[in-house]
Enzyme design. Structure first.
Site, PDB file in Angstrom:
ATOM      1  N   CYS A  77       0.819  -1.212   0.000  1.00 51.95           N
ATOM      2  CA  CYS A  77       0.000   0.000   0.000  1.00 51.95           C
ATOM      3  C   CYS A  77       0.854   1.263   0.000  1.00 51.95           C
ATOM      4  CB  CYS A  77      -0.964   0.013   1.182  1.00 51.95           C
ATOM      5  SG  CYS A  77      -0.150   0.211   2.791  1.00 51.95           S
ATOM      6  N   VAL A 274      12.722   9.849  -2.691  1.00 55.60           N
ATOM      7  CA  VAL A 274      11.895   8.741  -2.237  1.00 55.60           C
ATOM      8  C   VAL A 274      12.676   7.448  -2.366  1.00 55.60           C
ATOM      9  CG1 VAL A 274       9.786   7.435  -2.642  1.00 55.60           C
ATOM     10  CG2 VAL A 274       9.776   9.927  -2.903  1.00 55.60           C
ATOM     11  N   ARG A 925     -19.053  -6.924  20.172  1.00 56.36           N
ATOM     12  CA  ARG A 925     -18.877  -8.219  20.822  1.00 56.36           C
ATOM     13  C   ARG A 925     -19.139  -8.165  22.336  1.00 56.36           C
ATOM     14  NH1 ARG A 925     -13.426 -11.564  19.315  1.00 56.36           N
ATOM     15  NH2 ARG A 925     -14.241 -13.679  19.508  1.00 56.36           N
ATOM     16  N   LEU A1051     -18.342 -14.818   9.626  1.00 60.36           N
ATOM     17  CA  LEU A1051     -17.611 -13.614  10.009  1.00 60.36           C
ATOM     18  C   LEU A1051     -16.205 -13.932  10.475  1.00 60.36           C
ATOM     19  CD1 LEU A1051     -20.520 -12.273  12.254  1.00 60.36           C
ATOM     20  CD2 LEU A1051     -20.188 -11.809   9.820  1.00 60.36           C
ATOM     21  N   GLY A1092     -24.656 -12.153  19.007  1.00 56.68           N
ATOM     22  CA  GLY A1092     -25.104 -12.631  20.304  1.00 56.68           C
ATOM     23  C   GLY A1092     -24.606 -14.010  20.684  1.00 56.68           C
ATOM     24  N   GLU A1274     -18.551 -14.543  22.243  1.00 57.46           N
ATOM     25  CA  GLU A1274     -18.344 -13.251  22.905  1.00 57.46           C
ATOM     26  C   GLU A1274     -17.764 -13.338  24.311  1.00 57.46           C
ATOM     27  OE1 GLU A1274     -21.906 -10.516  21.236  1.00 57.46           O
ATOM     28  OE2 GLU A1274     -22.552 -12.349  22.231  1.00 57.46           O
TER      29      GLU A1274
END
Length: 1343
Positions: A77, A274, A925, A1051, A1092, A1274
């Site tokens: 990046c 640079v 969470r 997830l 949850g 969690e």
């Protein structure tokens, strides 16, 4: 500007293939080129500023002079494409893939469960791969250093370290141990009369470890790409040729000779040089600076010289910092110790400076000339009297690298046409001592809060100061010198009188104003004198070592002030109960199955939303956000933006055909903005870069309105989002009249940012007919995205199809906001008729979206003299931000869990959600549990402190022990909590370690250890049945393969892996037969958000139901042909017209909560756990080291122990960050300062406990959940609080030794500043104090 030659062709290799770019743009970054130009999407965008490691690649270069090839990791990046001429780039796709061959790194990382969401995994692979190319048998120190620049928000790092440990000759602790779960032999399948799969059972033995690294194949060097011979020829042929690359706005010039460079610098005096682009790149990205000409001197041999002189070592200015480290490591053993003190000091600073990627990009000259105040090497070089060899067309000259140069004083600075060619780093001298110090928010890869370098030279054979240099960074915008102090101390003896005088003089000379940028002013003042004290002691020790008879040793109490925490490799132990020996080997339930996407994570083949291939006619959207926290919008002028190159249109609230958001929040602001970051409009352009540039041209006029930012502001203005929530048990007021003592106080608990590695991403594809749209979105709630997009466009939900393949982390942060982002992009797609990509950059993601709610707690606790707590009255206030969002759930969760694990007979808690002009805080969470339970432990701790009793005794005395009722009248059976408590006490050897710690603390004044054991009663799910429903669709195809759909989103928590395990178990077929489709609103409508901790179990119930329906349908066919194969049965069923598709539905756990009465069965079940942590703190700096953590968790029957333990470990590390590291800062005007990894520090590899042990309690059951499991997603977060209280224990020991026996309060996060200032001593007393209200603070706290 002088005319420039024609642009050259850019030639380089990527993954062994030649790339020729005829029109290379100097403003193009390698990351963008890989992803957009070459479609290599394994390399990820995580932050854009080189701070997270997600974009790591390996760069290989050939030096035609030395004939050597260099391999190094780099942040793509930050790498300008034009800097890669003649280089070979290897991305994760080039390391190994599923189509050819996996690399051992990839296989080990996947099979040792080193990936969860997988977004950071390619970067981890590339960091390790780069290390192995240079060091095939690395030490553990090298492995840990290689990971310094890589962040992970999911795993907790332990499995990543274990995965890579096997490459070291120091070996993996699991190898040959006989304790690995994979050492066992699978049992033979047992014939069963019943056809439906029975409930799985556990075996009698415990397993240790989750992978078996010794089974993996060794690294095969022939699998690696060789450096292309063609590039060697290119390097030789172009050795003396200048390269020029012309872009639309910028020209890149790479000279090959010094004189040519000097000529260019004369012609373009404002052009920066640079090399690694780690400074200029940040100016361009963060400040929007544009340079018409960039000079790239990396090919100039004079800038790479390394040689010795009589006075020191000369190092070329283009030498990378990692190369400097290798040079010094070679030099130090060859020279007399007295000559190497400066070099050893530089090596010390290099160990913690940035990450390995930046160390391999940044050059020594760039580090010096950029002169950032927190830069760690410049003070050392200045203290060591380094000399800069600079050149121009006019010739060579030397400039002292001193405080005047670092302050950019004109008479001491470079001229515009001059270039640093090399740096002379002198040998240290006899009777000279050099030291350097730094303190950052995180030990590795974090800018210093304060750094310092000090050098003293004595008159020969004495302790009389001949010369003294004291320099500090982090004070202001430049490194500063205590020149006056140094001059006044010359001729003084090195003794305590000198020390006292020096501290006074330093504080007089180095002034830090109360409003200084960065805040923590009193802490930074304390570091000024604390660092000098440590230098004083180091020099005393050095004098004793040099002249043993002449100088006595240090006083015993001072010895612990010397030295820093060692970097010992973390060790992990994971223990869980084995499956029943009779369980068929193909049945995966209860086994530590690898993540279903683990291999794809490690190869970069896992596709995330931002990786979707380009679409014909696609447009990119960038948003314009409010710069005011609360204001009326007077006007919006988009005319200049519309004229910008590549811009197609601008969308705003006026373009919405349906409703603008919902009753609580809008898609686009209309008449008013209510926080800084509020989305006002979006610019659509042909590229994201053009869209982003055009947003700067949108002109908005505001009229400021009254600001409310903090909880206390909201209370004062009666500004609330919701009505009060309240629970009560017993007779609180009456109980207060009967207790022996009462304590009252308040605690402030800060918020937390999600910092998921994948920022919010949306791709909207409009269809040609019927107003249909396909939306690919990274979300936890695809159904809500569908609903909001439909109402925003004014169409029915059946026209909107939402898809989520996977999310690169979420933690609650992708529940409520993605629907609004998707709606904004859908409006753009509706207006233009084109596909639209909307992907937030890291700073936009952090400024627009809130995080965990800060909490202010006011408490009143009544207790007896033996520690028994009889009455508690709590008032909670959370900072909800500007809209309701999830604040109703959060305050409810917080109130319902306000007693944590304690059975208080008379208890009351009231809670309010405050409305402020900050970003809306949202689900995170644990919802409000971590804040609430942390608060409970604070007031229990306060009781113990007041009575002078051991904290563990007061906790144990007041814990739930027998079946009883919570304050909201739900029954709780806490017997497993008691078992967890006893098990953790025993397994952690708590009492013996506490004795050892007490003895250690008596012997060490400036370092203290602390230990704490913390219980947990957590409740999964939400307090209404509707939130627990789930649906699934299972299809069996004629070839016998199975496709599973469920309403849950992957997830990183392993939900899809567990669904495959459930389907395999229920259908009695191998995992290889089953595939799980992405979350989509097409096959599964109306599914609720995945959150949850219940996603796996409720969706598992739905999958189970569907599979059992199918198995029942197949029963007659199986009975007719019991010896047949699965494929035969399926073919026969099809021929007999038996449906091979079934839906499964789980209505949900029955829960309810009546807030009118404050009673209900609020949660499906309770989860118990206990965590014990030991830490060591540095009382001089506030730094701390996590030494050991033991967690015992009541996980019942774990469907997948690897997944559940991974969730516990990852949650713990996230909780550790919440309690100690992570701090959100806002200006008094509501502007957020913490917008990326440079300013917001999540835990890194250096924060993992040296010994990290997880124990899943055996022989327990949870009868209401699938297979008697419990949700682990969690609960681990709160386990991190044991580190908070271990630190508090260590601080208490320090205060006690200093005669401070009063009760003290520590707020969260317990960062370096709070730790140091709580360890009050004569240094904290001597610094100037600022009276609150007499100045404007740099930052405010949300509570």
């Amino acid at each position: 500007m002088a005319s420039l030659p024609q642009s050259d062709e850019l030639i380089f290799f990527v993954n062994g293939k030649k790339v020729i770019e005829r029109w290379a743009d100097p403003e193009e970054w390698l990351l963008n080129y890989l992803r957009k130009g070459l479609r290599l999407t394994g390399t990820k965008y995580g932050c854009g500023i080189g701070g997270c490691g997600a974009c790591t690649v390996m760069v290989s270069t050939y030096d035609p002079d030395s004939k050597k090839i260099r391999h190094f990791p780099a942040n793509s990046c930050l790498l300008p494409l034009c800097s890669l001429y003649g280089a070979a780039v290897t991305t994760v796709e080039g390391v190994g893939n599923t189509k050819t061959k996996l690399h051992p790194i990839q296989k080990r990382l996947a099979k040792c469960h080193g990936s969860q969401c997988g977004f950071c995994t390619p970067g981890m692979v590339m960091s390790m791969y780069s290390l192995l190319r240079n060091h095939p048998e690395p030490t553990m120190e090298q492995i840990l250093a290689a990971l310094d620049g890589n962040l992970c928000r999911c795993t907790g790092y332990r499995p990543i370290i274990d995965s890579f440990r096997a490459f070291s000759p120091e070996c993996c602790p699991l190898a040959g141990s006989g304790k690995c779960c994979l050492d066992q032999e699978g049992g033979k399948e047992k014939e069963r009369e019943e056809d439906l799969a029975p409930e799985p059972k556990r075996g009698d033995r415990m397993c240790s470890g989750l992978c078996q690294p010794e089974e993996f194949q060794p690294r095969d060097p022939t699998q690696d790409y060789i450096f292309p011979p063609e590039l060697m020829r290119v390097a030789e042929e172009n050795k003396g040729r200048t390269l020029v690359f012309n872009g639309e706005r910028t020209t890149w010039i790479s000279p090959a000779a010094l004189q040519e460079l000097l000529g260019l610098k004369a012609n373009y005096p404002n052009a920066p040089l640079v090399v690694g682009n780690t400074s200029v790149g940040l100016e361009v990205k963060k400040l929007g600076v544009h340079y018409p000409v960039l000079l790239h001197p990396a090919r100039v041999p004079d800038l790479h010289v390394i040689y010795r002189t009589d006075s020191g070592i000369v190092v070329g200015a283009a030498t990378r910092l990692a190369q400097l480290r290798e040079i010094l490591l070679d030099v130090v053993p060859e020279l007399p110790a007295e000559k190497t003190k400066i070099y050893c000091t530089l090596l010390k600073q290099l160990r913690t400076l940035a990450g390995e990627q930046i160390r391999n990009l940044a050059s020594l000259g760039g580090h010096i000339v950029s002169r950032g105040s927190p830069w760690d090497l410049n003070p050392v070089l200045a203290a060591g009297k380094a000399i800069l060899n600079v050149a121009s067309r006019g010739g060579m000259r030397q400039i002292p690298l001193n405080d005047e140069f670092l302050a950019r004083l004109p008479e001491a600075d470079l001229l515009p046409n001059e270039v640093i060619v090399s740096v002379l780093i002198p040998f240290s001298k006899e009777d000279e001592f050099v030291s350097a110090f730094r303190q950052a928010e995180r030990r590795k890869n974090a800018l210093s809060v304060i750094n310092s370098a000090m050098r003293v030279r004595f008159q020969p054979g004495t302790d009389v100061i001949k010369d003294l240099a004291i320099l500090y960074g982090g004070i202001g915008y430049t490194t500063v010198s205590a020149r006056v102090t140094s001059q006044k101390l010359r001729g003084r003896n090195w003794n305590e009188q000198m020390l006292d005088e020096a501290c006074r003089l330093v504080l007089e000379e180095i002034q830090i104003p109360p409003s200084a940028v960065g805040g923590k002013v009193e802490y930074r003042r304390t570091l000024l004198v604390g660092f000098f004290f440590r230098f004083y002691l180091e020099v005393l020790q050095g004098l004793k070592d040099t002249y043993p008879p002449k100088y006595p040793g240090l006083p015993k109490e001072y010895m612990s002030a010397l030295g820093e925490f060692p970097d010992n490799p973390p060790q992990g132990v994971q223990e869980y109960q084995d499956v029943d020996p009779q369980q068929p080997p193909q049945d995966p339930v209860g086994r530590p199955i690898m993540h279903e996407s683990g291999i794809k994570h490690a190869t970069g083949e896992a596709v995330y939303c931002g990786d979707i291939s380009p679409l014909d006619g696609q447009l990119f959207m960038a948003v314009v956000t409010s710069t005011r926290a609360h204001a009326k919008i007077l006007s919006i002028d988009i005319s200049e933006a519309l004229e910008a190159p590549g811009v197609v249109t601008v969308v705003s609230a006026a373009d919405i055909p349906g409703k603008n958001g919902d009753e609580h929040e809008k898609v686009f602001a209309e008449d008013e903005v209510i926080y800084i970051g509020h989305i006002i409009c979006g610019v659509l352009a042909e590229t994201y870069e053009l869209a982003k540039e055009a947003t700067k041209k949108v002109k908005i006029e505001y009229q400021d309105l009254e600001l409310i930012l903090t909880i206390k502001d909201a209370i004062q203005h009666n500004s609330y989002l919701l009505e009060e929530k309240k629970i009560e048990k017993g007779k609180v007021e009456k109980a207060f009249q009967t207790v022996d003592r009462i304590i009252e106080g308040e605690n402030h608990i800060g918020g937390q940012k999600h910092f998921y590695m994948e920022t919010n991403s949306i791709v909207v594809i409009p269809r040609k007919e019927d107003h249909e749209m396909d939306i690919h979105v990274s979300t936890q709630d695809a159904a809500r995205v569908q609903q909001l997009v439909a109402t925003t466009l004014g169409v029915q939900s059946n026209r909107i199809r939402c898809h989520t393949k996977r999310a690169g982390g979420a933690f609650g942060g992708k529940v409520t906001k993605p629907p609004f982002f998707a709606a904004a992009a859908a409006v753009a797609a509706h207006k233009t008729g084109c596909p639209v990509r909307f992907m937030l950059e890291r700073d936009d993601n952090m400024i627009i979206i809130g995080g965990r709610h800060p909490l202010l707690v006011k408490y009143k606790v009544g207790y007896m003299n033996d520690g028994e707590i009889k009455a508690v009255d709590l008032q909670y206030y959370i900072n909800g931000g500007c809209t309701k969002d999830c604040s109703d759930w959060v305050i409810e969760f917080a109130v319902l869990h306000s007693c944590n694990a304690y059975d208080i007979p008379n208890f009351r808690c009231r809670g309010r959600a405050c409305k402020t002009n900050l970003p809306s805080n949202t689900a995170f969470r644990g919802f409000g549990y971590p804040q609430s339970a942390l608060s409970a432990e604070m007031w229990v701790s306060a009781v113990a402190d007041e009575l002078g009793l051991p904290h563990d005794k007061v906790r144990e005395m007041n814990m739930y022990k027998t079946v009883t009722f919570t304050p909201y009248k739900q029954e709780i059976d806490p017997r497993n909590l008691v078992v967890c408590w006893k098990e953790c006490l025993e397994r952690s050897d708590y009492y013996n370690r506490r004795k050892a710690i007490e003895e250690y603390n008596k012997q060490n004044y400036w370092k203290k250890k602390g230990i704490a054991i913390i219980p947990m009663v957590y409740s999964v799910g939400l307090n209404a049945t509707v939130y627990h429903q789930a649906a699934a669709l299972v299809n069996i195809y004629v070839d016998g393969s199975v496709l599973v759909h469920c309403g849950g989103a992957e997830l990183g928590q392993g939900l899809y892996t567990k669904m495959l395990q459930v389907a395999s178990h229920e259908l009695k077929i191998p995992l290889s037969y089953i595939h799980l489709f992405e979350r989509s609103t097409v096959p599964i409508p109306n599914a609720l958000f995945t959150a949850g901790s219940i996603g796996s179990e409720v969706n598992g119930k739905a999958v189970q139901t569907a599979c059992r329906i199918l198995r029942t349908r197949l029963q007659p066919i199986i009975k007719k042909n019991p010896q047949g194969k699965w494929e035969d049965w399926i073919k026969k069923a099809f021929e007999e017209s038996i449906s091979l598709s079934a839906t499964g539905f789980f209505k949900g756990y029955v829960t309810n909560m009546d807030w009118e009465t404050g009673e209900g069965h609020a949660f499906p079940y309770h989860l118990f756990g206990v965590s014990c942590s030991e830490v060591e703190i540095d009382c001089l700096t506030g730094d701390h080291k996590n030494l050991q953590t033991d967690i015992v968790m009541d996980a019942c029957y774990s469907i997948n122990p690897a997944t559940d333990i991974g969730q516990i470990e990852g949650g713990f590390m996230q909780g550790l960050g919440f309690c100690t590291r992570e701090e959100i800062k806002f200006s008094p005007e509501g502007e957020q300062y913490t917008l990326g990894p440079d300013t917001y520090k999540i835990p890194a590899v250096c924060d993992v406990p040296e010994l990290f042990r997880i124990y899943l309690l055996p022989n327990t059951r949870n009868p209401i959940a699938i297979y008697s499991s419990k949700g682990m997603g969690e609960a681990g977060v709160f386990m991190g609080s044991s580190v908070f209280f271990a630190i508090k224990d260590a601080v208490a020991a320090a205060r006690k030794q200093r005669g401070l026996n009063d009760v003290f309060v520590l707020d969260s996060p317990l960062n370096v500043a709070r730790i140091r200032m709580a360890c009050a001593d004569h240094f904290t007393e001597m610094i100037p104090k600022d009276e609150p209200g007499t100045y404007k603070p740099w930052a405010i706290h949300e509570n």
